[in-house]
Design an enzyme around this catalytic site. Structure first.
Site, mmCIF file in Angstrom:
data_model
loop_
_atom_site.group_PDB
_atom_site.id
_atom_site.type_symbol
_atom_site.label_atom_id
_atom_site.label_comp_id
_atom_site.label_asym_id
_atom_site.label_seq_id
_atom_site.Cartn_x
_atom_site.Cartn_y
_atom_site.Cartn_z
ATOM 1 N N ARG A 105 16.179 2.632 -4.954
ATOM 2 C CA ARG A 105 14.774 3.056 -5.027
ATOM 3 C C ARG A 105 14.682 4.090 -6.133
ATOM 4 N NH1 ARG A 105 10.675 4.833 -0.233
ATOM 5 N NH2 ARG A 105 10.629 2.559 -0.141
ATOM 6 N N HIS A 132 7.256 -3.264 -5.249
ATOM 7 C CA HIS A 132 7.950 -3.030 -3.976
ATOM 8 C C HIS A 132 8.219 -4.406 -3.347
ATOM 9 C CE1 HIS A 132 9.528 -1.040 -0.624
ATOM 10 N NE2 HIS A 132 8.468 -0.420 -0.135
ATOM 11 N N GLN A 135 9.210 -4.976 0.419
ATOM 12 C CA GLN A 135 8.091 -4.802 1.338
ATOM 13 C C GLN A 135 7.292 -6.099 1.464
ATOM 14 O OE1 GLN A 135 7.069 -1.821 3.109
ATOM 15 N NE2 GLN A 135 5.896 -3.415 4.148
ATOM 16 N N ASP A 228 -2.855 0.637 0.873
ATOM 17 C CA ASP A 228 -1.699 1.528 0.679
ATOM 18 C C ASP A 228 -2.258 2.905 0.314
ATOM 19 O OD1 ASP A 228 0.896 2.498 0.228
ATOM 20 O OD2 ASP A 228 1.011 1.686 -1.798
ATOM 21 N N CYS A 272 1.925 -0.865 4.291
ATOM 22 C CA CYS A 272 3.387 -0.723 4.203
ATOM 23 C C CYS A 272 3.882 0.545 4.877
ATOM 24 C CB CYS A 272 3.820 -0.775 2.743
ATOM 25 S SG CYS A 272 3.217 0.599 1.747
ATOM 26 N N ARG A 300 10.824 -5.416 7.925
ATOM 27 C CA ARG A 300 11.621 -4.953 6.782
ATOM 28 C C ARG A 300 13.100 -5.243 7.054
ATOM 29 N NH1 ARG A 300 9.784 -0.974 3.442
ATOM 30 N NH2 ARG A 300 11.627 -1.534 2.234
#
Ligand code: CP
Ligand code: NVA
Length: 315
Positions: A105, A132, A135, A228, A272, A300
């Protein structure tokens, strides 16, 4: 050839479907794959590097790697030489001689690309400024569980449409043959290169792309409504006036009961997480009957396990 997963379109439509099938299978039999253990498995350790904070990604990778018989080596920001004393390439040249997979990340997508270019073991993007993709595997899996199919469904994303999640909704959604609608204020829409890539992918899957500043247009009859945070990691704003101005710009893109009234009556809501109730999503929506966010968070784990198994089998 080593396979990496740096952006949603690194998986073809057929490959994405394979990973999602495997994710659903692994949810039913979590300990059926010993990718990182047992005879002939080889290396056991997976490096999981975080340059930004994380709850879900950290826990789901750590537990998922353990479920597959491996050992997660979690490295936090500043705990290795990477980024201050040593280049991405030199780090990759060391890691690829010891670990089975690299999960990272970070900020710049170009750094992930550099890591992958020097690594003979799979590199997985665990969130960058641009995408992402892990996700989205979990999100698509969740939609499949709730709706059965992905192809032909309409998925709407509202809010900061220039962030990593908007880009990934666009690319992963059209890969699955979905009609993806993205709405955000002027100046906060996906870059043309990402819209073009999504349109190109959609042309082969029967999906479609709509980019608009009109939330009502994007929401009309949608099967999935996603949002988000309005302030992503790395964009934190100290000045309260600047922050208020930004929030005012996004207010009409909030996922609240008025927004949900425009979507299909059986629409599912995704986020998310972490979520900011009263900002991008209303408390009664995220905590209400249409919300699938806790399934999404759990998925996930299953989706990333499937991804790791799939990448290891093909690399
Ligand atoms: N959704 C997500 O990636 O959460 P974390 O930032 O907590 O990992
Ligand atoms: N767009 C958010 C996603 C967090 C999981 C961020 O980058 O902070």
């Amino acid at each position: 050839m080593t396979r990496h997963f740096l952006v949603d379109t690194d998986l073809s439509p057929a490959e994405q479907a394979e990973v999602l099938d495997l994710a659903l299978e692994l949810k039913n039999s979590p300990y059926s794959r010993g990718t990182y253990s047992g005879e002939g498995a080889g290396r056991k350790t997976v490096a999981v590097i975080f340059d930004k904070t994380s709850t879900r990604t950290r826990v789901s990778f750590a537990t998922g790697i353990a479920d597959l018989g491996g050992v997660p080596l979690i490295m936090g920001a500043g705990e290795s030489q990477l980024g201050h004393k040593e280049s991405v390439t030199d780090t990759a040249m060391v890691l690829e001689r010891m670990v089975a997979t690299i999960v990272w990340r970070t900020y710049a997508q170009a750094d992930l690309e550099e890591m992958a270019a020097s690594s003979t073991v799979p590199v997985i993007n665990a969130l960058s400024d641009d995408y992402h993709p892990c996700q989205l595997l979990a999100d698509l899996m969740t939609i499949r569980e709730h709706k059965g199919e992905l192809k032909g469904l309409t998925m709407t994303y509202l809010g900061d449409a220039a962030n990593n999640m908007a880009n990934s909704y666009l690319l992963a959604g059209v890969t699955a043959g979905m009609h993806v609608r993205i709405a955000g204020p002027e100046g906060y829409l996906p870059e043309p290169r990402i819209v073009d890539a999504a349109k190109e992918r959609a042309a082969g899957t029967g999906g479609s792309v709509l980019i608009t500043t009109d939330p009502a247009e994007a929401l009309q009859g949608a099967d999935v409504v996603a949002t988000d945070t309005w302030v992503s990691m790395g964009q934190e704003i100290e000045d309260q006036e600047v922050k208020s101005a930004r929030f005012a710009l996004f207010r009409s893109y909030a996922v609240d009961s008025a927004a949900m009234a425009r979507a299909a009556p059986d629409a599912v809501v995704l986020h998310c997480l972490p979520a900011y109730r009263g900002y991008e999503i209303a408390a009664d929506v995220i905590d209400g009957p249409q919300s699938a966010v806790w399934d999404e968070a759990e998925n996930r784990l299953h989706a990333q396990k499937a991804l790791m198994v799939w990448l290891m089998e093909r690399s």
